[in-house]
Structure formats: C-alpha cells, structure tokens
Scaffold this active site. Structure first.
Site, short mmCIF file in Angstrom:
data_model
loop_
_atom_site.label_atom_id
_atom_site.label_comp_id
_atom_site.label_asym_id
_atom_site.label_seq_id
_atom_site.Cartn_x
_atom_site.Cartn_y
_atom_site.Cartn_z
N SER A 110 -8.25 15.83 27.54
CA SER A 110 -8.51 15.91 26.10
C SER A 110 -9.86 16.54 25.79
CB SER A 110 -8.48 14.52 25.48
OG SER A 110 -7.18 14.03 25.38
N VAL A 147 2.95 14.13 -2.40
CA VAL A 147 4.37 14.27 -2.76
C VAL A 147 5.19 14.40 -1.48
CG1 VAL A 147 3.89 15.39 -4.96
CG2 VAL A 147 4.25 16.80 -2.93
N LEU A 160 8.50 16.35 0.09
CA LEU A 160 9.23 17.60 -0.14
C LEU A 160 10.39 17.71 0.84
CD1 LEU A 160 6.12 19.93 -0.46
CD2 LEU A 160 7.58 19.16 -2.33
N HIS A 214 -10.61 11.51 19.47
CA HIS A 214 -10.16 10.26 20.10
C HIS A 214 -10.89 9.98 21.42
CE1 HIS A 214 -7.14 12.98 22.17
NE2 HIS A 214 -7.48 12.22 23.18
N ASP A 233 -8.29 16.17 14.97
CA ASP A 233 -8.69 15.38 16.14
C ASP A 233 -9.84 16.05 16.88
OD1 ASP A 233 -8.90 13.51 18.12
OD2 ASP A 233 -6.86 13.75 18.91
#
Length: 369
Positions: A224, A281, A283, A114, A144
């Site tokens: 970051s 899916v 869960l 980012h 990231d």
C-alpha cells in the site's frame, strides 16, 4: 415519503453496490520494521518526462506511436527498477509497514491514508537505510492518500516522472514496487487487467475510489502506498487494495491513479485536506439521462429542493447530463461553496440554489425527495 436508513452513494446507484462490496485492504505488513536493502542508484530530481541519469541503464521514456507485441512483452524490468526504486521508501508505524515514494525534492512523501491514519508515530526508511521521523501534512480521504514530510537536509532525493491514465490500455505491462509483508524494495510484474474501476474507500468516508487501475501484479499487505509503474518507468498508480479472501495476493489488485494524486497534491502541499462536494442523490446505475431516484436527507440536493423524478442537467452552469460530466463538475466545488443545480421537472427547467456539503462518514438517510 418515509425516511429510511440506507448505505448509499450520493450520486450513483452503481456506487452504492461498490461501497458495500467487501474488500481486503492493503495496509500494514507483519509488524516488522523493514531492513532496507542495498542502496539503489540515485537519480536527478526532475518532474519532466526525463528520468535520466548517466549512472542508470537507458530506458525509453516516451512510448512509440505504435506498440508491437514484442515491445509489450519484452520489458527490461531490471532497468526500470534501477531508475524508479531510488524514489521508493518504506513507511513504518507501530502497527506495521507500508510503502511510499517521494513527490518533491524537499522531502514530501505520498502513501495511502490507511497506512498511517491511526498511527501515533510514522517513520520513513530510505534507500540508504536511514530512518526519518515523518509528519503527516494533509490527506485526501476520497483517494485514500496521505502526504508525509521528512527533514530532507543532507538527503539525496529522487522524484519519479508520471504517466497519464489515458495512455494505459488493458494488457499493458506494469510493475508494482513496495514492501509486501515488510520486505522492502520488492518488485512484482503483471498487466493492466481493467481500467476505470470503482471501489469503496474504507478511510472514514463514503466517497468511493474512482477510476482505479486493476492489475494482476502481485500485491500484498505492505504494498500500500507504493508505486505502480509502466514499462517506461513512469508512475501510473498507487497500489491501494486487493480483492482477496485471506488478505494475500489473488491476482486482483487496485491502484489509485497517479493523475488523481497529482490533482490533489497542490492542495495537500499547502497543508490542506482535500474534500470534494457531495450532491446527495441516487441515480440509475446505467447510462442515459440522470433521473433522480432518491434524495439524501439534509444533503445539498435536499436543501435545494431537488425531487425524485427530476432530471439533472447542470451544476454551476456546467453540463452534468452524464455521470462523467457530473463527477467532473462536482470536482471543482468544495464543501461550503455556493452551488446551483439545474433540473428538468416535467416540462419546466428549474435552477435551484444550495450550499455544497462534504461526503458523509456514516450511512445517510434517504427518502427526502
């Protein structure tokens, strides 16, 4: 079953909640180009446990078998900083400042995706105050991470050593090095507040950030992509996010583990983006058997014929009857690979064939099971 739009993770209802949690991302600082501080001691490139340099103060590299409270509290952060800071860089774009550090001695730098994802030009500032234009080589959006490359000719480069996630315990001291608000070569210290956190990535993929390290070391915009180091001078994480109402340190920060970065690094060094497969899916959020609650339309599970109520057993023959095993099994499967899904349906055991798909970039349709 009717189709419905939903913001969902592919493999865990718990990740659905994580993916929609509001987070303040540490990306750019105040828009100022950093003035790199005084040059730090350079150290010899080694990927082994040794960080050694005769010019730097001695620091223990291998933790003792037993830590006393004195060992944990009385960390010589000046010595740790002197050894680790030569690897630290500032990453500057037209939007602001982030951080990074060298991962190879030929000029590869790791930072957060980012920090550079929307940049037209990226510059890396070294400890000797020199500025180098950087090229983005590859990315791992699911963690990231971005890999940059500078021309390393006539540049003295230091690469740190790395710690293992399994060696960290809640309460261990850690330090964060970076350029908060564009202030380079800054160190803040704290402890490991929690381990194994799951967070939304916010980098153009719905794949969550997993196994993150939570810390109360002050993290702010500009940290970051920098380094989270343990008391032995080993990089254990890459500061990536904070939880804050005003984008400043709240004592709740998160770092991608160094282990996650090192798993992706060989692929990125080849110039290839890292992509992990997406089962598709939903869960149960708690432990126990992995019973399918819903199926994402057009996902690998949908194309295989997985149904609501099936119990997941294996992926490509590897055990996947717990969430941790499922994540591990999917980590070795790239989008486009052939994949088998073994489930229990009623009293029958079925092995279904499909092709792995990539994580979606937009909320998928549920209701296809």
């Amino acid at each position: 079953m009717s189709r419905r739009r939903a913001f969902a993770s592919s493999i865990s209802a718990a990740l659905i909640a994580a993916a929609i949690t509001a987070a303040a991302f540490l990306s750019f600082g105040n828009g100022e180009s950093p003035g790199i501080g005084e040059p730090s001691v350079a150290i010899q490139y080694e990927l082994s446990e040794s960080l050694g340099s005769s010019q730097s103060p001695a620091v223990p590299l291998t933790p003792p078998d037993t830590f006393s409270s004195l060992t944990r509290s009385a960390v010589d952060w000046s010595s740790v900083y002197a050894r680790v800071s030569p690897s630290l860089v500032s990453v500057v774009t037209e939007a602001g400042t982030g951080s990074g550090f060298f991962v190879t001695d030929d000029g590869h730098v790791i930072t957060n995706l980012h920090v550079v994802s929307e940049a037209e030009q990226v510059y890396v500032y070294l400890q000797d105050r020199s500025r180098h234009e950087a090229e983005m080589i590859a990315k791992d959006a699911g963690n990231d991470l971005a890999l940059l490359k500078i021309d390393a000719d006539a540049t003295e480069i230091s690469v740190p050593s790395f710690g293992r996630l399994n060696d960290l315990r809640i309460g261990d001291p850690v330090g964060a090095l970076g350029a908060p608000f564009g202030l380079p070569n800054s160190l803040t210290v704290g402890i490991v507040s929690a381990l194994d956190r799951t967070r939304p990535s916010g980098t153009g993929t719905l794949e969550p950030l997993r196994s993150m390290i939570q810390t109360d070391a002050a993290l702010n915009p500009g940290n970051s992509g920098g380094m989270l180091v343990d008391e032995f001078g080993r990089v254990v994480g890459i500061p990536t996010q904070i939880e804050s109402a005003d984008r400043s340190s709240s004592g709740i920060g998160f770092a991608v583990s160094a282990e996650a970065m090192l798993r992706s690094l060989p692929t990125m060094l080849q110039g290839e983006d890292v992509e992990r497969s997406y089962l598709g899916v939903s869960l149960p959020p708690t432990g126990g058997r992995l019973e399918i609650l819903d199926v994402v339309c057009e996902s690998a599970a949908d194309r295989a014929g997985v149904r609501v109520g099936d119990v997941l057993l294996r992926i490509n023959g590897e055990s996947a009857d717990s969430f941790a095993e499922l994540v591990e099994a999917l980590a070795d499967i790239a989008p486009g690979d052939e994949m088998t899904i073994t489930v229990r349906r009623g009293f029958s055991r079925l092995t279904l064939e499909t092709t792995a798909t990539a994580w979606p970039t937009e909320p998928p349709d549920l209701g296809c099971g």
